[in-house]
Scaffold this motif. Structure first.
Motif, PDB file in Angstrom:
ATOM      1  N   GLN A   1       0.825  -1.204   0.000  1.00 46.52           N
ATOM      2  CA  GLN A   1       0.000   0.000   0.000  1.00 46.52           C
ATOM      3  C   GLN A   1       0.865   1.263   0.000  1.00 46.52           C
ATOM      4  OE1 GLN A   1      -3.596  -0.042  -0.200  1.00 46.52           O
ATOM      5  NE2 GLN A   1      -2.918  -2.077  -0.847  1.00 46.52           N
ATOM      6  N   PRO A   2       0.294   2.407  -0.373  1.00 46.70           N
ATOM      7  CA  PRO A   2       1.079   3.642  -0.463  1.00 46.70           C
ATOM      8  C   PRO A   2       1.561   4.117   0.893  1.00 46.70           C
ATOM      9  CG  PRO A   2      -1.261   4.103  -0.703  1.00 46.70           C
ATOM     10  CD  PRO A   2      -1.134   2.612  -0.730  1.00 46.70           C
ATOM     11  N   ASP A   3       2.678   4.846   0.886  1.00 51.64           N
ATOM     12  CA  ASP A   3       3.203   5.412   2.125  1.00 51.64           C
ATOM     13  C   ASP A   3       2.367   6.582   2.615  1.00 51.64           C
ATOM     14  OD1 ASP A   3       5.294   3.621   2.298  1.00 51.64           O
ATOM     15  OD2 ASP A   3       6.656   4.882   1.133  1.00 51.64           O
ATOM     16  N   GLY A   4       1.691   7.256   1.708  1.00 49.91           N
ATOM     17  CA  GLY A   4       0.914   8.418   2.094  1.00 49.91           C
ATOM     18  C   GLY A   4      -0.016   8.842   0.973  1.00 49.91           C
ATOM     19  N   PRO A   5      -0.864   9.830   1.244  1.00 51.34           N
ATOM     20  CA  PRO A   5      -1.852  10.258   0.245  1.00 51.34           C
ATOM     21  C   PRO A   5      -1.238  10.882  -0.993  1.00 51.34           C
ATOM     22  CG  PRO A   5      -1.891  11.679   2.177  1.00 51.34           C
ATOM     23  CD  PRO A   5      -1.036  10.523   2.526  1.00 51.34           C
ATOM     24  N   GLY A   6      -0.024  11.451  -0.876  1.00 49.42           N
ATOM     25  CA  GLY A   6       0.594  12.075  -2.036  1.00 49.42           C
ATOM     26  C   GLY A   6       0.794  11.107  -3.181  1.00 49.42           C
ATOM     27  N   GLN A   7       1.165   9.861  -2.866  1.00 47.14           N
ATOM     28  CA  GLN A   7       1.357   8.861  -3.917  1.00 47.14           C
ATOM     29  C   GLN A   7       0.053   8.561  -4.639  1.00 47.14           C
ATOM     30  OE1 GLN A   7       3.401   5.940  -1.238  1.00 47.14           O
ATOM     31  NE2 GLN A   7       4.765   5.726  -2.979  1.00 47.14           N
ATOM     32  N   VAL A   8      -1.030   8.441  -3.879  1.00 48.95           N
ATOM     33  CA  VAL A   8      -2.321   8.127  -4.485  1.00 48.95           C
ATOM     34  C   VAL A   8      -2.811   9.299  -5.337  1.00 48.95           C
ATOM     35  CG1 VAL A   8      -4.706   7.436  -4.038  1.00 48.95           C
ATOM     36  CG2 VAL A   8      -2.872   6.646  -2.533  1.00 48.95           C
ATOM     37  N   MET A   9      -2.748  10.505  -4.779  1.00 43.75           N
ATOM     38  CA  MET A   9      -3.308  11.651  -5.484  1.00 43.75           C
ATOM     39  C   MET A   9      -2.508  12.015  -6.732  1.00 43.75           C
ATOM     40  SD  MET A   9      -6.116  12.395  -4.163  1.00 43.75           S
ATOM     41  CE  MET A   9      -6.337  13.791  -5.257  1.00 43.75           C
ATOM     42  N   THR A  10      -1.213  11.711  -6.740  1.00 42.21           N
ATOM     43  CA  THR A  10      -0.434  11.944  -7.958  1.00 42.21           C
ATOM     44  C   THR A  10      -0.995  11.129  -9.112  1.00 42.21           C
ATOM     45  OG1 THR A  10       1.597  12.489  -6.771  1.00 42.21           O
ATOM     46  CG2 THR A  10       1.849  11.704  -9.018  1.00 42.21           C
ATOM     47  N   LEU A  11      -1.290   9.858  -8.856  1.00 41.01           N
ATOM     48  CA  LEU A  11      -1.852   9.011  -9.897  1.00 41.01           C
ATOM     49  C   LEU A  11      -3.269   9.446 -10.261  1.00 41.01           C
ATOM     50  CD1 LEU A  11      -0.620   5.467  -8.790  1.00 41.01           C
ATOM     51  CD2 LEU A  11       0.530   7.196 -10.177  1.00 41.01           C
ATOM     52  N   VAL A  12      -4.058   9.824  -9.275  1.00 36.68           N
ATOM     53  CA  VAL A  12      -5.428  10.290  -9.535  1.00 36.68           C
ATOM     54  C   VAL A  12      -5.404  11.541 -10.418  1.00 36.68           C
ATOM     55  CG1 VAL A  12      -7.486  11.299  -8.471  1.00 36.68           C
ATOM     56  CG2 VAL A  12      -6.436   9.269  -7.469  1.00 36.68           C
ATOM     57  N   ASP A  13      -4.532  12.495 -10.083  1.00 40.91           N
ATOM     58  CA  ASP A  13      -4.445  13.728 -10.873  1.00 40.91           C
ATOM     59  C   ASP A  13      -4.070  13.429 -12.323  1.00 40.91           C
ATOM     60  OD1 ASP A  13      -5.016  15.068  -8.559  1.00 40.91           O
ATOM     61  OD2 ASP A  13      -2.968  15.758  -8.196  1.00 40.91           O
ATOM     62  N   GLU A  14      -3.086  12.541 -12.506  1.00 35.97           N
ATOM     63  CA  GLU A  14      -2.634  12.225 -13.860  1.00 35.97           C
ATOM     64  C   GLU A  14      -3.745  11.560 -14.669  1.00 35.97           C
ATOM     65  OE1 GLU A  14       0.719   9.803 -13.092  1.00 35.97           O
ATOM     66  OE2 GLU A  14       1.963  11.446 -12.367  1.00 35.97           O
ATOM     67  N   VAL A  15      -4.478  10.647 -14.032  1.00 39.20           N
ATOM     68  CA  VAL A  15      -5.539   9.947 -14.747  1.00 39.20           C
ATOM     69  C   VAL A  15      -6.662  10.905 -15.114  1.00 39.20           C
ATOM     70  CG1 VAL A  15      -7.343   8.202 -14.491  1.00 39.20           C
ATOM     71  CG2 VAL A  15      -5.000   7.677 -13.813  1.00 39.20           C
ATOM     72  N   LYS A  16      -7.042  11.764 -14.206  1.00 42.11           N
ATOM     73  CA  LYS A  16      -8.119  12.707 -14.515  1.00 42.11           C
ATOM     74  C   LYS A  16      -7.726  13.625 -15.667  1.00 42.11           C
ATOM     75  CE  LYS A  16     -10.895  12.897 -10.338  1.00 42.11           C
ATOM     76  NZ  LYS A  16     -11.529  13.749  -9.319  1.00 42.11           N
ATOM     77  N   SER A  17      -6.471  14.076 -15.657  1.00 39.71           N
ATOM     78  CA  SER A  17      -6.032  14.935 -16.752  1.00 39.71           C
ATOM     79  C   SER A  17      -6.033  14.193 -18.073  1.00 39.71           C
ATOM     80  CB  SER A  17      -4.620  15.467 -16.455  1.00 39.71           C
ATOM     81  OG  SER A  17      -4.619  16.278 -15.310  1.00 39.71           O
ATOM     82  N   ARG A  18      -5.681  12.923 -18.048  1.00 42.65           N
ATOM     83  CA  ARG A  18      -5.625  12.126 -19.282  1.00 42.65           C
ATOM     84  C   ARG A  18      -7.026  11.803 -19.810  1.00 42.65           C
ATOM     85  NH1 ARG A  18      -5.997   9.984 -23.415  1.00 42.65           N
ATOM     86  NH2 ARG A  18      -4.834   8.203 -24.282  1.00 42.65           N
ATOM     87  N   VAL A  19      -7.925  11.436 -18.918  1.00 41.37           N
ATOM     88  CA  VAL A  19      -9.254  10.989 -19.353  1.00 41.37           C
ATOM     89  C   VAL A  19     -10.162  12.162 -19.674  1.00 41.37           C
ATOM     90  CG1 VAL A  19     -11.325   9.764 -18.623  1.00 41.37           C
ATOM     91  CG2 VAL A  19      -9.080   8.796 -18.144  1.00 41.37           C
TER      92      VAL A  19
END
Length: 707
Positions: free
Chosen positions: A264-282
């Motif tokens: 699992q991720p060490d913190g929320p920053g790892q998760v939100m980085t991927l979320v931000d990238e996916v939202k921008s792409r989709v």
């Protein structure tokens, strides 16, 4: 619901419905794990709260089809018990407790929402109560109408259950998921609940992080196994998809169980980085989140990606083209990015679950349009442009993974940096001796996300303690793996000597005996810079831009902040006037950096700094200590060497961090670094639009817009 909701009682009282030792309600969230309110188990006193004493947990037993009482024990309470185990007086939020129940592997468990609390939402509340005389099962319906700014409370309206239902579940009836825990009833139809997202707080420390991941893993495993065993009798089978296609409940259970097996991720920053990238792409348009989220598990990142268009799953790609399933595109692309990120860690335990996740992703991706499907295959093949995409097969066919090569994907978004910098803004005195403050995240593309603030403020002596946890939370949301966020502190000039680089994120006295990176002073782990609050009230002037570009380009040189320093020392007979200092600074090279061995928030240092800032200097180094010292000449010599070796402003950070570590040991500091004790750095870019107040515009249509 009735089979999952439990009643909690004093030892020996669970089988006696009339016994006055009934404490409250709770519910199973995973086999052997019950979630309730801390004030419910707090009825047993400090020994129960600290996990030293067991109590009764009574629930329906699927095997005997009768009620059964088992011993339960508190594993974690939020907030933690006070010293000595004394219960809190008014049970402040989050008021949650995790209870481990013996021999409850066959318990029926509720589905926890994977999404941040969305209100308003129709809800139902369940629990046990004896307010009407007999201890019995109660339920009510209502609406979750709102919450507090920090996301720690959920406000309810409607037929709120009576006393005793505290600790029971709040079910979003539109989604069939638990979104909160009942806390209490107010006047009339008002009620208060705790969002299940408040459980994230236990992950702030490493033991709690492991506990959260253990419980979530057990929860997600249970629901997939339940669906496989009972089909329509499990949670996914009972739900009705909100739209055709999309990220269905069945797919949700399948994906979450696979994500739960990964590191699992060490913190929320790892998760939100991927979320931000996916939202921008989709979404394929500028993505600006309206609120900052705090996910602690991979599944919570998924919860931020479906219902991208307010629940509309099908959005046309073009007027004459097929509809796009935005939900599925976003979720599957995110899962593939998670797989690539986890595989990059190289943990042997992840190999098998990663293989299963890739198998599932390849099958599901066949439903997507070509662009996103190819992105997913590229991610699963380590970012290779020469991968051979498997032949498209009907959904459900098995795919061989022999040629799948996991590996981190290097993209423009992944270029080794934190998700954001953390900005702390402290305003000048406004109400007596109180300093108002705000904390924001400074992301890419000038994205600013406010996190929290105190508009009334705190006294100077209380700033460090008031900002400790808010700064820690902001850094958790910004750090990504080994890439740590910088801390920028915007201060009024009378606070420039506040030793922010020596602040710690742990409470006073905690972590002093252990060399723990999380307990180190901020300036020993990450970039910490001071910025000038006063210059933010006006547009940046040309000299400021010129000198910032000079230090950014280099090579830098050092000049004394005060003209008589360093040779005569602080007690020199000659004292440079304000105008003389300003004239000297105006004539210096654009890449010059003023240095000073002493405080700058008052006295001669403050006058000289005022002249330097008026001349446009954007980088200044000084010593914020006020104690006696006799090494001023050495400070200026060493600081000048530091500036020249750094070459540019960015080059200062690593050197300053090293110096702070070397001179930090109170017993045997590095003699060669002693001169750098209490060293401070102002680095204040005029080109940062995130701090500038927005221009005022007249009402009405903008230029180029019709009426």
């Amino acid at each position: 619901m009735r089979r999952s909701v439990v009643r909690i009682s004093a030892p020996g009282a669970g089988q006696d419905d009339e016994d006055a030792r009934f404490w409250g309600s709770g519910f199973f969230i995973a086999p052997g794990w019950v979630l309730t309110c801390a004030h419910v188990v707090g009825n047993g006193g400090g020994d129960v709260l600290e996990g030293g004493a067991a109590f009764d947990v009574t629930a329906f037993d699927a095997g005997t089809r009768r009620e059964r009482t088992r011993p339960g024990r508190v594993v974690l309470a939020l907030p933690p018990p006070r010293p000595g185990g004394a219960p809190a007086g008014r049970w402040p939020l989050p008021d949650l407790a995790l209870v481990e129940v013996e021999d409850a592997a066959d318990a029926e468990c509720l589905w926890l929402s994977d999404r941040s609390a969305v209100v308003p939402a129709p809800v139902a509340l369940y629990g046990w109560s004896r307010e009407t005389g007999e201890l019995g099962w109660r339920y009510g319906t209502g609406t979750a109408t709102g919450g507090d700014a920090g996301g720690g409370a959920m406000l309810l309206r409607g037929e709120i259950p009576v006393a005793g239902c505290s600790g029971g579940p709040v079910l979003d009836t539109g989604r069939g998921a638990v979104i909160g825990v009942s806390k209490g009833r107010g006047e009339g139809t008002a009620g208060l609940a705790v969002p299940v997202t408040a459980l994230r707080a236990i992950a702030n420390e490493r033991p709690g992080r492991a506990l959260l991941h253990t419980v979530v893993r057990a929860h997600d495993r249970y629901h997939l196994q339940r669906y496989r065993s009972f089909g329509a009798g499990g949670w996914p089978g009972l739900q009705r998809p909100r739209a055709a296609g999309g990220f269905t409940p069945v797919l949700r259970a399948q994906l979450f169980a696979r994500l739960a097996e990964l590191t699992q991720p060490d913190g929320p920053g790892q998760v939100m980085t991927l979320v931000d990238e996916v939202k921008s792409r989709v979404l394929q348009d500028p993505y600006q989140p309206g609120v900052e989220h705090d996910p602690r598990t991979w599944r919570e990142g998924v919860g931020l990606l479906y219902d991208l268009r307010d629940g509309a799953a099908d959005v046309p790609e073009r007027p004459d083209g097929p509809p796009r399933d935005l939900e599925l595109e976003a979720v599957l692309l995110y899962a593939a990015r998670v797989a690539a990120a986890v595989s990059g860690l190289g943990h042997a335990a992840d190999r098998r679950p990663l293989s299963g996740l890739a198998d599932w992703l390849i099958i599901q991706a066949d439903q997507l349009r070509d662009g996103v499907r190819k992105d997913i295959h590229r991610l699963l093949h380590g970012g290779s442009d020469g991968f051979a995409e498997p032949d498209r097969r009907p959904v459900g066919d098995k795919v061989s993974l022999d040629k799948v090569r996991f590996g981190p994907v290097e993209t423009e978004e992944d270029a080794g940096r934190a998700r954001a910098d953390v900005l702390v803004e402290i305003d000048p005195l406004m109400y007596g001796d109180l300093y108002p403050w705000r904390i924001k995240l400074l992301g890419e593309n000038n994205r600013v996300t406010p996190l929290c603030d105190d508009t009334r403020g705190v006294p100077r002596a209380g700033l460090r303690e008031a900002l400790r946890e808010p700064i820690a939370e902001a850094l958790r949301q910004s750090d990504v793996g080994e890439h740590l966020a910088a801390l920028q502190v915007v201060l009024p000039r009378e606070l420039f000597d506040e030793p922010v680089a020596s602040w710690r994120l742990t409470p006073p006295g905690a972590g002093d005996d252990v060399f723990d990176p999380h307990a180190l002073p901020l300036g020993q782990r990450r970039v910490v810079v001071v910025r000038d609050r006063r210059r933010r009230d006006r547009p940046a002037f040309p000299e400021w831009h010129t000198r910032w570009r000079g230090t950014d380009r280099g090579p830098m040189t050092a000049v004394p902040l005060r003209g008589e320093v360093p040779v005569p020392g602080h007690d020199a007979r000659r004292r440079e006037s304000r105008h003389a200092a300003y004239a000297r600074f105006v004539d210096t090279d654009p890449s010059a950096v003023p240095v000073y061995c002493g405080p700058v928030s008052q006295g001669p240092g403050a006058m000289a700094l005022e002249a330097a800032l008026a001349a446009g200097h954007a980088v200044v180094i000084w010593r914020c200590c006020t104690g006696e010292h006799d090494d001023c000449e050495e400070f200026h010599e060493q600081a000048s060497r530091l500036v020249c070796e750094a070459t540019t402003a960015e080059g200062l950070h690593r050197r300053l961090r090293s110096l702070r570590i070397r001179c930090a040991d109170p017993e045997s500091p590095d003699e060669d670094a002693r001169w750098a004790q209490s060293i401070a750095l102002l680095m204040d870019s005029p080109e940062d639009p995130t701090l500038s107040p927005p221009p005022l515009t007249a009402p009405g249509p903008r230029p180029g817009q019709g009426i």
